[in-house]
Write a protein that holds these residues in place. Sequence first.
Motif, PDB file in Angstrom:
ATOM      1  N   PHE B  14      27.825  37.763 105.887  1.00 44.29           N
ATOM      2  CA  PHE B  14      27.175  36.442 105.847  1.00 44.29           C
ATOM      3  C   PHE B  14      28.098  35.459 106.535  1.00 44.29           C
ATOM      4  CE2 PHE B  14      25.530  38.285 101.825  1.00 44.29           C
ATOM      5  CZ  PHE B  14      24.195  38.287 102.160  1.00 44.29           C
ATOM      6  N   GLY B  15      27.625  34.854 107.617  1.00 45.47           N
ATOM      7  CA  GLY B  15      28.502  33.943 108.334  1.00 45.47           C
ATOM      8  C   GLY B  15      29.733  34.728 108.753  1.00 45.47           C
ATOM      9  N   GLY B  16      30.893  34.393 108.220  1.00 44.99           N
ATOM     10  CA  GLY B  16      32.070  35.181 108.563  1.00 44.99           C
ATOM     11  C   GLY B  16      32.509  36.067 107.411  1.00 44.99           C
ATOM     12  N   LEU B  17      31.753  35.994 106.310  1.00 45.24           N
ATOM     13  CA  LEU B  17      32.210  36.657 105.091  1.00 45.24           C
ATOM     14  C   LEU B  17      31.645  38.067 104.986  1.00 45.24           C
ATOM     15  CD1 LEU B  17      33.585  35.970 102.215  1.00 45.24           C
ATOM     16  CD2 LEU B  17      31.209  35.867 101.467  1.00 45.24           C
ATOM     17  N   LYS B  18      32.537  39.028 104.803  1.00 40.60           N
ATOM     18  CA  LYS B  18      32.057  40.395 104.634  1.00 40.60           C
ATOM     19  C   LYS B  18      31.748  40.638 103.162  1.00 40.60           C
ATOM     20  CE  LYS B  18      33.121  43.590 108.262  1.00 40.60           C
ATOM     21  NZ  LYS B  18      33.743  44.845 108.628  1.00 40.60           N
ATOM     22  N   ALA B  19      30.490  40.523 102.812  1.00 38.63           N
ATOM     23  CA  ALA B  19      30.133  40.693 101.404  1.00 38.63           C
ATOM     24  C   ALA B  19      30.182  42.166 101.011  1.00 38.63           C
ATOM     25  CB  ALA B  19      28.754  40.126 101.145  1.00 38.63           C
ATOM     26  N   ILE B  20      29.865  43.018 101.984  1.00 41.02           N
ATOM     27  CA  ILE B  20      29.988  44.459 101.760  1.00 41.02           C
ATOM     28  C   ILE B  20      30.698  45.038 102.965  1.00 41.02           C
ATOM     29  CG2 ILE B  20      28.760  46.636 101.504  1.00 41.02           C
ATOM     30  CD1 ILE B  20      26.573  45.182 100.161  1.00 41.02           C
ATOM     31  N   ASP B  21      31.699  45.851 102.685  1.00 39.84           N
ATOM     32  CA  ASP B  21      32.584  46.278 103.755  1.00 39.84           C
ATOM     33  C   ASP B  21      32.646  47.808 103.777  1.00 39.84           C
ATOM     34  OD1 ASP B  21      34.454  46.419 105.675  1.00 39.84           O
ATOM     35  OD2 ASP B  21      35.998  45.255 104.623  1.00 39.84           O
ATOM     36  N   GLY B  42      30.043  42.027  95.112  1.00 39.18           N
ATOM     37  CA  GLY B  42      29.070  42.471  96.105  1.00 39.18           C
ATOM     38  C   GLY B  42      28.089  43.502  95.580  1.00 39.18           C
ATOM     39  N   LYS B  43      28.024  43.633  94.248  1.00 39.30           N
ATOM     40  CA  LYS B  43      27.140  44.655  93.674  1.00 39.30           C
ATOM     41  C   LYS B  43      25.671  44.324  93.925  1.00 39.30           C
ATOM     42  CE  LYS B  43      28.662  43.923  89.508  1.00 39.30           C
ATOM     43  NZ  LYS B  43      29.628  42.842  89.557  1.00 39.30           N
ATOM     44  N   THR B  44      25.282  43.074  93.607  1.00 43.13           N
ATOM     45  CA  THR B  44      23.884  42.706  93.802  1.00 43.13           C
ATOM     46  C   THR B  44      23.524  42.691  95.282  1.00 43.13           C
ATOM     47  OG1 THR B  44      23.860  41.462  91.759  1.00 43.13           O
ATOM     48  CG2 THR B  44      22.164  40.920  93.335  1.00 43.13           C
ATOM     49  N   ASP B 233      35.082  46.113  94.702  1.00 42.88           N
ATOM     50  CA  ASP B 233      35.808  44.863  94.569  1.00 42.88           C
ATOM     51  C   ASP B 233      35.934  44.265  95.960  1.00 42.88           C
ATOM     52  OD1 ASP B 233      37.108  42.841  93.367  1.00 42.88           O
ATOM     53  OD2 ASP B 233      39.072  43.835  93.362  1.00 42.88           O
ATOM     54  N   TYR B 234      35.681  42.971  96.080  1.00 47.90           N
ATOM     55  CA  TYR B 234      35.690  42.285  97.381  1.00 47.90           C
ATOM     56  C   TYR B 234      34.904  43.057  98.423  1.00 47.90           C
ATOM     57  CZ  TYR B 234      39.180  39.225  95.389  1.00 47.90           C
ATOM     58  OH  TYR B 234      39.810  38.319  94.609  1.00 47.90           O
ATOM     59  N   GLY B 235      33.760  43.598  98.043  1.00 45.73           N
ATOM     60  CA  GLY B 235      32.894  44.262  99.006  1.00 45.73           C
ATOM     61  C   GLY B 235      33.325  45.666  99.381  1.00 45.73           C
ATOM     62  N   LYS B 236      34.487  46.104  98.870  1.00 42.03           N
ATOM     63  CA  LYS B 236      34.967  47.452  99.221  1.00 42.03           C
ATOM     64  C   LYS B 236      34.821  48.381  98.031  1.00 42.03           C
ATOM     65  CE  LYS B 236      38.371  46.752 102.864  1.00 42.03           C
ATOM     66  NZ  LYS B 236      38.700  45.334 102.967  1.00 42.03           N
ATOM     67  N   MET B 237      34.542  49.649  98.336  1.00 40.34           N
ATOM     68  CA  MET B 237      34.507  50.643  97.280  1.00 40.34           C
ATOM     69  C   MET B 237      35.951  51.023  96.963  1.00 40.34           C
ATOM     70  SD  MET B 237      32.078  52.064  95.661  1.00 40.34           S
ATOM     71  CE  MET B 237      30.597  52.276  96.628  1.00 40.34           C
ATOM     72  N   ALA B 255      42.029  45.749  89.495  1.00 40.05           N
ATOM     73  CA  ALA B 255      40.915  44.881  89.884  1.00 40.05           C
ATOM     74  C   ALA B 255      40.391  44.095  88.692  1.00 40.05           C
ATOM     75  CB  ALA B 255      39.797  45.713  90.498  1.00 40.05           C
ATOM     76  N   TYR B 256      40.362  44.752  87.546  1.00 36.44           N
ATOM     77  CA  TYR B 256      39.795  44.082  86.382  1.00 36.44           C
ATOM     78  C   TYR B 256      40.791  43.160  85.692  1.00 36.44           C
ATOM     79  CZ  TYR B 256      35.130  45.929  86.227  1.00 36.44           C
ATOM     80  OH  TYR B 256      33.820  46.157  86.486  1.00 36.44           O
ATOM     81  N   LEU B 257      42.035  43.598  85.638  1.00 33.93           N
ATOM     82  CA  LEU B 257      42.993  42.811  84.847  1.00 33.93           C
ATOM     83  C   LEU B 257      43.894  41.950  85.700  1.00 33.93           C
ATOM     84  CD1 LEU B 257      44.019  45.535  82.277  1.00 33.93           C
ATOM     85  CD2 LEU B 257      42.339  43.706  81.998  1.00 33.93           C
TER      86      LEU B 257
END
Lengths: 300, 259, 427
Positions: B14-21, B42-44, B233-237, B255-257
């Motif tokens: 989206f724009g410059g943002l990689k929502a899913i990578d 980026g799950k949804t 997390d951040y669009g990456k698996m 990632a969670y903590l």
Amino acid sequence: MDYFLKLLLSGTAKGSIYALIALGYTMVYGIIKLINFAHGEIYMIGAFVALLVGGTLQSAGVNPAVILVVSTLAAVFFAAAYGLTMEKIAYKPLRTAPRLSVLISAIGMSMFLQNLVLLSQTEKYLSFPSFLPEFLFLKPIRGYINSTQFIILIITSIVMVLLTLLIKFTLIGKAMRATSQDREMAQLVGININSVITVTFIIGSATAAIGGILICSYMGQINYYIGFIAGIKAFVAAVLGGIGSIPGAVLGSFVLGWTESLGTGYISSDYEDSFAFIILILILTVKPSGILGRKENQKV
Amino acid sequence: MEKIMEIDNLSMVFGGLKAIDNVNMSINSGAITALIGPNGAGKTTLFNCITGVYKPTSGSVSIKKPGQKESEKISGLKPHIINRKGLARTFQNIRLFSNMSVLENVMVGRHHKLKANIMGALLRDRKTREEEEKVVNDSYEILKKINLHKFVNEMARNLPYGAQRRLEIARALSTDPFLLLLDEPAAGMNPLETRELEDTINRLRSEEKITILLIEHDMSLVMNISEHIYVVDYGKMIAEGSPDEVKRNPDVIKAYLGE
Amino acid sequence: MEDFNWKEYLKDSFISMLWFSLLLFPMLVMKITVKGGMADVTYRWGYLVVIPVSAFILSALWKYFRERQQGGDKADKRGEIAALFRRTFIENRTVKKVSIISAILIMAFYPVFSGMYNTNVMISALIYIMLGLGLNIVLGLGGMLHLGHAAFFAVGAYTYGLFFKYAGQFFVDAGISTGWMFWIALPAGGIMAAVFGVLLSLPVLRLRGDYLAIVTLAFGEIMRMVLQNWGNVTGGATGISLIPRPWLFGINVTPRLAAVYIYYIVFAFVIISIITVSRLENSRIGRAWEAMREDEIACQSMGIDLVRNKLTAFILGSVWAGVAGVLFASQTTYINPDSFTIWESILILCIVVLGGTGSISGVILGALIIKLLPEYMRAFAQYRLLVFGLALVLMMIFRPGGIIKKVRKIYRFPLDEENDAAAEGQN
């Protein structure tokens, strides 16, 4: 080549007037996502007020320069007042209503204002006296550009520069930009949305009034209906450039002005008004976001 | 195990943002798979790419229906086409038709299974009437499966929150999917409702033979029912594996903590 | 009314009194005439009394109604009374039946007991009911704001007009009554409108609601300009005249009788329209439209093809307008582009929105008000657009559903005793 240059210049003059009106559309749309159908009426009312005030002063035998200044100020003031009142009555109560309801309200407002002027003034075309001065230094190139066109270009440029400065560097300009990006977030950081909207309507209406005076001086006549056609055209210009974007509105206006001017010059003047509509249908079907607009992504 | 969906190098910008990578993922037939990750991971968006709401910037999604030999690419297709191929979803922020009754919500889901055209609607011939009667009965049966039949004639907006979430599932079921995508089905539910939901999901898998992919934040639910978990997390698996593997994975814990 | 804050009312009204006096001064008090390049301004001082007084009163009313709309508990009580009224008079089946039957009876015998003038007025009202019901399919059921409905009305009217202009002589030469042409034009007008509907809607149906409104408006204007400027084909601004009335068993009827005949044809079409719209509403496709209006994304994700559903609504609405156009041409026997301006489209929009979007009885009422009121109240006629414009604004604020709000029939599952008991038990 001469003919082409002439058409191009008159197209530029026309385009710069469209730009003055298109700015109001694009600013209001940017902030409340409303196609302000009645924006054209504001510009018509501005021109009428200029005519009324100018006419009064003219028959009193006042100096033409004074007439120009006073009638312009009056037009700007009343246009802004009408814009502001319209927002308070027809749009503010519908802040949370569906988009189509607000659009219908805007259509109603447009009908109302048009007929208010029709009934209270006249349905006939009135000739609009030229308040604008003649420049002698333009005499040698009068074949290409006349004084009115020259003034139009100068005034439009000044208004554009002022507006750009306002939006870029002032506090209210920043608030406007923030509101157009994300209304809820802007509210959360303490921006008073209602006053931003009010200011937007005031600025948009004031520039429209200047456009009104210029276009009526250019055409030499005025009528209650002029706001509607010019309003639609300015809207087309705003969409063409990418609605919500200020440079887009200016660019779109010039493109529309040139198209109309060249179209009537080389094709046929019978269809002068339909060029705008054809462009509109084409741009919306091919690239709805316009030349400089950004694509809106729906949130899911 | 047969793979029924495969996601290959999928990216969404989206724009410059990689929502899913560059996400890769595969779903086994009959499995319950979970997709977890912090908010905004980026799950949804991934769901939206799978179901056609967004057109992915690059990469592909392909499906292979149970019993079919060839897999087919579905990325880039329109949402209604993808749904008709057997993928149904629910929405994180409930998107029911709130002014329609519970029954009608489900009936809408069966829309494309029906044949009545405009002439049928105008003439109301016997075929059309029979078809309408059948869709009402079928819809009621679906509601029964999700245990919503006592609300059948209520307006959707008047349902309690948990029931609205379940109605989303019922509506998705009514399109006869083989793969059901649930977007935070337990959000806002109390523990009792969550338990009930767990049963429902298990039943859908065992009785209806529906494969399930779900996004969920309720970790006990996720760990209880899913066989396989993907973490984004951040669009990456960042990790995948069985619940136990994922629980021990240091990247996931980070990632969670946070660090 | 214990906390009625009259001081605040007075203050607000006083401010609006001053504000509107200033605002309306140039428009209402001053009047411009331009003669020989010199502007002349005359003053109508009488308005300087009228404006403040009306501004004062209207401002107080505005404030009162806005507060009532926002305040909850008082409105509840009124809501209860309104609900009781609705139950006893409007939703009551017998009352409904009796009123529908009597309305049909009155309309069925209307031309018998009224003169030719009144019959003709009623014919145009009925044509506008058809137009309104057509737009209602697009707006009320399909949820699309369509501002070019009059263009499709024009397509129908011009289909008949041009058919007569170019094929009329052939019918005369062949010894066939030109009255037959109406019956050919009727389906042809609908088909032509459908063709134009497809041409316009295929590219634009994907657009968002407000863009769609502007594009349909542009389409309407282009259509009018073509009719106006393509003089050697369409007759230009003068249009087409002497369009034949429908054929009636070869009888050479008086204009009075012809009006009665057309009345019944149009009346039959209105009845057909009503049945069609109500059946569509309560069908599979009506359900899909309802879902589509509520949430397009959820609707798509349930396998419903949005474009196809919108197209169906759009084309159906267009066909209705086209048929109404043929009827209009046969009634007036004369058409020109002035009957199909953008304001005509907006008037049809007023019919639907003021009457009640999506509500059949609302649209009928809207059409009767908008067509008959200016006709029988001549003094009102010149103010009609002013009033309707203001009414649109006020309606959106105070009663967005229109005069008669749409009541949708809801599918109910027939729960039998056993199920009921089970449901009780689970509760």
